[in-house]
Design a protein around this motif. Structure first.
Motif, mmCIF file in Angstrom:
data_model
loop_
_atom_site.group_PDB
_atom_site.id
_atom_site.type_symbol
_atom_site.label_atom_id
_atom_site.label_comp_id
_atom_site.label_asym_id
_atom_site.label_seq_id
_atom_site.Cartn_x
_atom_site.Cartn_y
_atom_site.Cartn_z
ATOM 1 N N VAL A 193 53.021 50.008 51.990
ATOM 2 C CA VAL A 193 51.755 50.392 52.620
ATOM 3 C C VAL A 193 50.679 49.352 52.345
ATOM 4 O O VAL A 193 49.863 49.034 53.220
ATOM 5 C CB VAL A 193 51.304 51.777 52.110
ATOM 6 N N ALA A 194 50.665 48.816 51.123
ATOM 7 C CA ALA A 194 49.648 47.828 50.759
ATOM 8 C C ALA A 194 50.146 46.990 49.590
ATOM 9 O O ALA A 194 50.936 47.445 48.772
ATOM 10 C CB ALA A 194 48.333 48.514 50.392
ATOM 11 N N ASP A 195 49.684 45.757 49.564
ATOM 12 C CA ASP A 195 49.956 44.837 48.455
ATOM 13 C C ASP A 195 48.605 44.240 48.072
ATOM 14 O O ASP A 195 48.149 43.278 48.686
ATOM 15 C CB ASP A 195 50.952 43.765 48.888
ATOM 16 N N GLU A 196 47.952 44.847 47.084
ATOM 17 C CA GLU A 196 46.572 44.513 46.761
ATOM 18 C C GLU A 196 46.488 43.616 45.529
ATOM 19 O O GLU A 196 46.954 43.997 44.453
ATOM 20 C CB GLU A 196 45.768 45.794 46.499
ATOM 21 N N PRO A 197 45.908 42.423 45.653
ATOM 22 C CA PRO A 197 45.671 41.602 44.465
ATOM 23 C C PRO A 197 44.573 42.213 43.608
ATOM 24 O O PRO A 197 43.589 42.750 44.127
ATOM 25 C CB PRO A 197 45.238 40.253 45.053
ATOM 26 N N LEU A 198 44.760 42.177 42.301
ATOM 27 C CA LEU A 198 43.776 42.730 41.380
ATOM 28 C C LEU A 198 43.188 41.603 40.539
ATOM 29 O O LEU A 198 43.925 40.823 39.935
ATOM 30 C CB LEU A 198 44.426 43.773 40.457
ATOM 31 N N HIS A 199 41.875 41.541 40.502
ATOM 32 C CA HIS A 199 41.196 40.537 39.685
ATOM 33 C C HIS A 199 40.857 41.139 38.332
ATOM 34 O O HIS A 199 40.180 42.166 38.252
ATOM 35 C CB HIS A 199 39.918 40.069 40.375
ATOM 36 N N ILE A 200 41.369 40.513 37.275
ATOM 37 C CA ILE A 200 41.056 40.956 35.927
ATOM 38 C C ILE A 200 40.009 39.992 35.362
ATOM 39 O O ILE A 200 40.309 38.820 35.138
ATOM 40 C CB ILE A 200 42.314 40.967 35.028
ATOM 41 N N PRO A 201 38.780 40.441 35.154
ATOM 42 C CA PRO A 201 37.711 39.540 34.729
ATOM 43 C C PRO A 201 38.055 38.769 33.454
ATOM 44 O O PRO A 201 38.634 39.326 32.517
ATOM 45 C CB PRO A 201 36.528 40.502 34.478
ATOM 46 N N VAL A 205 45.301 35.706 34.919
ATOM 47 C CA VAL A 205 46.625 36.241 35.189
ATOM 48 C C VAL A 205 46.624 36.849 36.583
ATOM 49 O O VAL A 205 45.577 37.239 37.103
ATOM 50 C CB VAL A 205 47.053 37.313 34.159
ATOM 51 N N GLU A 206 47.802 36.927 37.164
ATOM 52 C CA GLU A 206 47.920 37.533 38.489
ATOM 53 C C GLU A 206 48.396 38.965 38.344
ATOM 54 O O GLU A 206 49.408 39.239 37.689
ATOM 55 C CB GLU A 206 48.912 36.746 39.343
ATOM 56 N N ARG A 207 47.649 39.873 38.905
ATOM 57 C CA ARG A 207 48.023 41.283 38.919
ATOM 58 C C ARG A 207 48.035 41.754 40.368
ATOM 59 O O ARG A 207 47.199 41.349 41.177
ATOM 60 C CB ARG A 207 47.031 42.121 38.114
ATOM 61 N N ARG A 208 48.964 42.627 40.666
ATOM 62 C CA ARG A 208 49.062 43.188 42.009
ATOM 63 C C ARG A 208 49.329 44.680 41.900
ATOM 64 O O ARG A 208 49.978 45.147 40.966
ATOM 65 C CB ARG A 208 50.209 42.529 42.783
ATOM 66 N N LEU A 209 48.813 45.395 42.858
ATOM 67 C CA LEU A 209 49.111 46.815 42.956
ATOM 68 C C LEU A 209 49.842 47.042 44.272
ATOM 69 O O LEU A 209 49.273 46.855 45.349
ATOM 70 C CB LEU A 209 47.831 47.654 42.907
#
Length: 223
Positions: A193-201, A205-209
């Motif tokens: 349904v979605a592949d959302e990049p997450l920014h960790i301040p 590192v690369e995070r995805r939901l």
């Protein structure tokens, strides 16, 4: 000092938190640090790393969850909850959501029960049992299933499916190698349904939901 770090991270995530929210998140981290010295709840030590890698990592998913979970009081299962991530931070910031924390290791569920009482979190329940057993007891009861660093994606989806309502969603918190894990998922059974990049301040590192929904097939007609 830690509150300053926490506030900085939250500000960059675009979330509005009350002073009570921040105090509860701080208390959660303090209790995790205290218990971790004895019970080894998590491999990451030190307040600064805990804030960045645990708490901010967990609440970074909130904007996406809010986008997809429109029910007034959605039910969410956190599989392999461990030290309560991401479920405890989510429960603090979304008191109207109902979260079930499923964890088989007793020392970890003892910590989760302790935090539940310490923070007066009435919107969580803690289940000390294997995920497979919990699914048998609560089939098709949840609007969503979430996990952070529990198991590989294909296995996580397999374990999640029995928990989900017909329109339920799976939220998989993943890092860079999510593409490799996606190759093992049968896309005849699941829809991305979605592949959302997450920014960790303040953390490179690369995070995805990943948000996935099961493909429900109707039973074949009788002949």
């Amino acid at each position: 000092m830690s509150e300053g770090l926490l506030a900085l991270g939250i500000e960059e995530l675009g979330l509005e938190l009350s002073s009570t929210n921040i105090a509860d998140l701080e208390l959660f981290l303090q209790e995790m640090g205290r218990w971790n010295q004895v019970h080894n709840l998590t491999a990451i030590e030190g307040e600064k790393d805990s804030i960045r890698l645990h708490l901010i990592d967990s609440i970074a998913v909130l904007p996406v969850l809010r986008q997809f979970l429109k029910a007034p009081s959605p039910k969410i299962a956190d599989l392999g909850s461990g030290g309560g991530l991401p479920a405890i931070p989510i429960a603090i910031l979304q008191p109207g959501w109902q979260l079930s924390l499923i964890e088989a290791i007793r020392k970890k569920t003892a910590f989760l029960q302790h935090v539940r009482g310490k923070l007066r979190l009435k919107n969580i329940q803690v289940l000390c049992e294997r995920v497979e057993d919990a699914a048998v007891q609560q089939p098709a009861q949840f609007d969503a299933v979430i996990s952070r660093a529990f198991t590989n994606l294909a296995r996580f989806l397999e374990l999640s499916l029995p928990f989900l309502k017909p329109e339920g969603l799976v939220f998989a918190m993943k890092a860079k190698r999510a593409d490799d894990e996606m190759k093992d998922v049968c896309m005849d059974d699941w829809r991305l349904v979605a592949d959302e990049p997450l920014h960790i301040p303040n953390l490179a590192v690369e995070r995805r939901l990943l948000v996935l929904s099961p493909v429900r097939r109707s039973a074949p007609p009788f002949k």
